[in-house]
Design an enzyme around this catalytic site. Sequence first.
Site, PDB file in Angstrom:
ATOM      1  CE  LYS A  14      36.481  40.900  45.635  1.00 29.26           C
ATOM      2  NZ  LYS A  14      37.218  42.202  46.172  1.00 29.26           N
ATOM      3  N   GLY A  61      40.905  38.128  48.125  1.00 25.81           N
ATOM      4  CA  GLY A  61      42.478  38.111  47.718  1.00 25.81           C
ATOM      5  C   GLY A  61      42.996  36.785  48.155  1.00 25.81           C
ATOM      6  CD  GLU A  66      38.208  45.296  40.934  1.00 28.80           C
ATOM      7  OE1 GLU A  66      37.947  44.568  39.663  1.00 28.80           O
ATOM      8  OE2 GLU A  66      38.759  44.850  41.767  1.00 28.80           O
ATOM      9  CB  VAL A 118      46.614  39.294  39.804  1.00 30.77           C
ATOM     10  CG1 VAL A 118      46.502  37.872  40.099  1.00 30.77           C
ATOM     11  CG2 VAL A 118      45.735  40.613  40.365  1.00 30.77           C
ATOM     12  N   GLY A 147      46.055  43.145  45.990  1.00 27.92           N
ATOM     13  CA  GLY A 147      47.597  43.280  45.692  1.00 27.92           C
ATOM     14  C   GLY A 147      48.117  42.050  44.992  1.00 27.92           C
ATOM     15  NE  ARG A 195      45.326  46.515  28.605  1.00 24.68           N
ATOM     16  CZ  ARG A 195      44.652  46.748  29.679  1.00 24.68           C
ATOM     17  NH1 ARG A 195      43.410  46.705  29.395  1.00 24.68           N
ATOM     18  NH2 ARG A 195      45.205  46.924  30.672  1.00 24.68           N
ATOM     19  CE  LYS A 197      37.374  41.314  41.261  1.00 24.15           C
ATOM     20  NZ  LYS A 197      38.592  42.098  42.392  1.00 24.15           N
TER      21      LYS A 197
HETATM   22  N1  HSE Z   1      39.112  45.905  44.252  1.00 26.07           N
HETATM   23  C1  HSE Z   1      39.236  44.760  44.803  1.00 26.07           C
HETATM   24  C2  HSE Z   1      39.441  45.360  46.194  1.00 26.07           C
HETATM   25  C3  HSE Z   1      40.464  44.009  44.439  1.00 26.07           C
HETATM   26  O1  HSE Z   1      39.761  46.563  46.512  1.00 26.07           O
HETATM   27  O2  HSE Z   1      39.177  44.606  47.155  1.00 26.07           O
HETATM   28  C4  HSE Z   1      40.512  42.676  44.901  1.00 26.07           C
HETATM   29  O3  HSE Z   1      39.241  41.817  44.439  1.00 26.07           O
END
Ligand code: HSE
Length: 437
Positions: A205, A134, A190, A14, A302, A45, A105
Amino acid sequence: MTPVRIGVLGLGTVGGGTVNVLKRNAEEIARRAGRGIVVSRAAARSLDRERICSTEGIALTTDPAEIVRDPDLEVVVELIGGADPARGLVLEAVERGKHVVTANKALIAMHGNAIFEAAHARGVMVAFEAAVAGGIPIIKALREGLAGNRIEWLAGIINGTSNFILTEMRERGAAFDDVLGEAQRLGYAEADPTFDVEGIDAAHKLAILAAIAFGMPLDFGRVYTEGITRVTPEDVGYAEQLGYRIKHLGIARRTETGVEMRVHPTLVPERELIANVNGVMNAVLVKGDAVGRTLYNGPGAGAEPTASAVVADLVDVVRTLTTDPNNRVPHLAFQPDALAPVPVVSIKEAETAFYLKMLASDRPGVLAEIATIFGEAGISIEAVVQPEPPRGAAQAKLVMLTHRVRERQVNEAVARIEALPVIEGSVTCIRMEHLDG
Ligand code: HSE
């Protein structure tokens, strides 16, 4: 006017996407915001990793605290993810009078109440459009576009990875693990993909959406959470035969006794638009008393879709830098002193229809025995299917759809059915919603 200098924490998928969008669309963004927006510092990092963006003109560091403490930066964009160390960094940025844009989130769902309180006291903004769905501007829609409505319920596909997996299971009959690997390679999942497939990401979310929809403080701990790991291709197939698709939904609904907040696999009629939202796409269906049902659809994960939301927040922040803080759109849509806790309805008291599948002895009277239990529990059956068993089999699968019923009633009836000697194993229960009322 001089451009606004921002610092970015995290230059992964992102972060890289955000740098690229800000550079590529710099001119239009400046025309919209009234000032240019320039990434002057970024924390990553590792400094020698290959990236999706160029870091030319960006001073890099491995220490995010340097950015948070840099007096030349007006806005910090937090894209590290996870509750810690993001929480400390965001709170320190706020304390130092910086505005924050975040896609995090987990951070907002778990610590948003304290973060917004601190931001309100300090007169800064913490913007989080990218935290939910997203690239879909669902926070903006709920907070501003639907501000005249009393929101009755919302239901959303808000985890792209789960939707991608369920879609591949239905379209290709693909195995769960193979599809998950693909979602990880594409950068949707994630860092810990159990957050996706166990429903935790969607629960984060949903907690955010519910707070904004109903004017209540964030209450992540009380979201009922179930992921997609127990959904089988067989259930996906039976659902399809009955005219339904299995989607992983987050549902928030006002009831007479409180608010339902639940995340779980759900059968939805295939004629509904949301049932046809496939792959990594997300969609949120919102029912307002004035507007009726509205549907928001788009990429839920994405690099650039998420960057689209981050940059929109940056434009909002820059436009209102000089505004009286009390005249900005409140973080959770309602004025902070007007937020009111609402009782959360326990899942046992929630009301939904059900898909039930069981393996029963294939002999006379079995169906009647099962039907009697449902009748005694006050459960009305909408459809029954007995797929033809293999030739010579002594047992048959039974698939049933119920009308709406309290979950407690179904649990009691299912326990009685599972105890029947003619039933083998446990009954599969998947909730079902028609999303029409
Ligand atoms: N891992 C999350 C998803 C990414 O698959 O929706 C976006 O929050």
